[in-house]
Write an enzyme that holds these catalytic residues in place. Structure first.
Site, PDB file in Angstrom:
ATOM      1  N   GLU A   4       1.083  -1.096  -0.033  1.00 33.98           N
ATOM      2  CA  GLU A   4       0.041   0.044   0.075  1.00 33.98           C
ATOM      3  C   GLU A   4       0.684   1.088   0.183  1.00 33.98           C
ATOM      4  OE1 GLU A   4      -1.844   0.113   3.815  1.00 33.98           O
ATOM      5  OE2 GLU A   4      -3.467   1.503   3.103  1.00 33.98           O
ATOM      6  N   LYS A  24      -9.874   1.538  -1.463  1.00 31.20           N
ATOM      7  CA  LYS A  24      -9.965   0.851  -0.399  1.00 31.20           C
ATOM      8  C   LYS A  24     -11.207   1.304   0.614  1.00 31.20           C
ATOM      9  CE  LYS A  24      -7.330   0.423   3.867  1.00 31.20           C
ATOM     10  NZ  LYS A  24      -5.914   0.897   4.464  1.00 31.20           N
ATOM     11  N   CYS A  67      -4.943  -3.518   2.656  1.00 36.03           N
ATOM     12  CA  CYS A  67      -4.469  -3.664   4.120  1.00 36.03           C
ATOM     13  C   CYS A  67      -5.836  -3.853   4.929  1.00 36.03           C
ATOM     14  CB  CYS A  67      -3.847  -2.415   4.467  1.00 36.03           C
ATOM     15  SG  CYS A  67      -2.887  -2.709   6.015  1.00 36.03           S
ATOM     16  N   VAL A  94       0.464  -2.722  10.489  1.00 42.81           N
ATOM     17  CA  VAL A  94       0.874  -2.041  11.974  1.00 42.81           C
ATOM     18  C   VAL A  94       0.463  -2.940  12.954  1.00 42.81           C
ATOM     19  CG1 VAL A  94       1.486   0.014  11.341  1.00 42.81           C
ATOM     20  CG2 VAL A  94      -0.993  -0.221  12.303  1.00 42.81           C
TER      21      VAL A  94
HETATM   22  C1  ACM Z   1      -3.927  -0.267   7.174  1.00 40.65           C
HETATM   23  O1  ACM Z   1      -4.766  -0.381   6.770  1.00 40.65           O
HETATM   24  N1  ACM Z   1      -2.869   0.404   6.448  1.00 40.65           N
HETATM   25  C2  ACM Z   1      -3.495  -0.826   8.412  1.00 40.65           C
END
Ligand code: ACM
Length: 267
Positions: free
Chosen positions: A38, A109, A142, A169
């Site tokens: 990402e 996203k 992510c 993370v």
């Molecule tokens: C994330 O969605 N970058 C943790």
């Protein structure tokens, strides 16, 4: 076919440097599908809308999309990679798909994580699956992984492989992805980054690496370590994903009891 991930530590704001790093690592790789993290060329921790505006690009007209489309075309492999997208005065956390024919499409996203919510608009493309020369590719980004619906819908739409550009993370995803693959009988290719960003007082982000490729039977086929900058690749047969039968009497899609799941689509 060979699927791969380039896991590295992008330097914040240094697009040219990050792109050069990727190009030099992957240009001669024997690959059919490459997944990059990402925000792979910009870094992750934006601290103002001005900064987002400066580093975001139009898709497909921007330089990053142009560069990856050219790489795909020259090398003959597909690429899925994350980047901040500008569309008018809105910004999206997006991922592009490019192939031997050049730019193919974009996914925005769906589930924004933490302070992404300060700067980005929740994705409006919905989940998508593309039929390609190497199989059917779906994309999530992510934090989308945290919602089992993301991978379920991509699988119901026919994805053989779920490409998953990430900047993880939280510690949980590497253990969960093989389970998501098992419950949907698909492959996943999670491309995470390494390193740490401390661009905001008291808000240090340490990225957990551990990029991985998992199979429809819930196995981790290959996994990077937490801190290594590396290109991991593995041979897979995406057609295995088309068989949703566990045994002669259980097909995991046909056995679903949709009438019992109504709550899933209520507010
Ligand atoms: C994330 O969605 N970058 C943790």
């Amino acid at each position: 076919m060979k699927a791969g991930v380039y896991q590295f530590n992008p330097a914040f704001g240094k697009k040219d440097e990050n792109l050069k790093n990727v190009l030099s690592e992957v240009k001669d790789a024997d690959l059919d599908l490459l997944v990059l993290p990402e925000f792979f060329a910009t870094g992750y921790q934006f601290i103002s809308t001005d900064e987002v505006a400066e580093l975001s690009e139009r898709i497909p007209d921007g330089d990053t999309t142009g560069c990856l489309s050219q790489l795909s075309h020259q090398q003959g492999f597909y690429i899925v990679a994350g980047l901040p997208e500008r569309d008018g005065d809105r910004f999206f956390n997006s991922a592009i798909l490019t192939g031997p024919e050049g730019f193919i499409s974009v996914y925005r996203k769906t589930h924004l994580f933490f302070e992404e919510k300060l700067y980005f608009t929740p994705g409006d493309t919905g989940f998508k699956v593309w039929k390609t020369g190497i199989g059917r590719i779906g994309i999530m980004i992510c934090f989308d992984w945290f919602f089992p619906e993301s991978m379920r819908i991509l699988s119901l739409m026919g994805a053989d492989i779920v490409a998953h550009p990430s900047n993880l993370v939280l510690p949980y995803c590497p253990a969960v992805m093989p389970v998501r693959c098992l419950e949907n009988r698909v492959f996943s290719v999670t491309a995470n980054r390494t390193g740490e960003e401390k661009r905001k007082e008291g808000k240090s982000l340490k990225f957990i690496g551990q990029s991985l490729i998992a199979s429809p039977d819930g196995k981790v086929l290959i996994k990077a370590r937490e801190d290594e900058e590396t290109l991991i690749t593995v041979e897979i047969d995406p057609h295995i994903s088309r068989n949703k039968s566990l045994n002669p009497l259980n097909n995991i899609f046909e056995d679903r009891r949709i009438d019992m799941y109504r709550k899933l689509t209520e507010d």
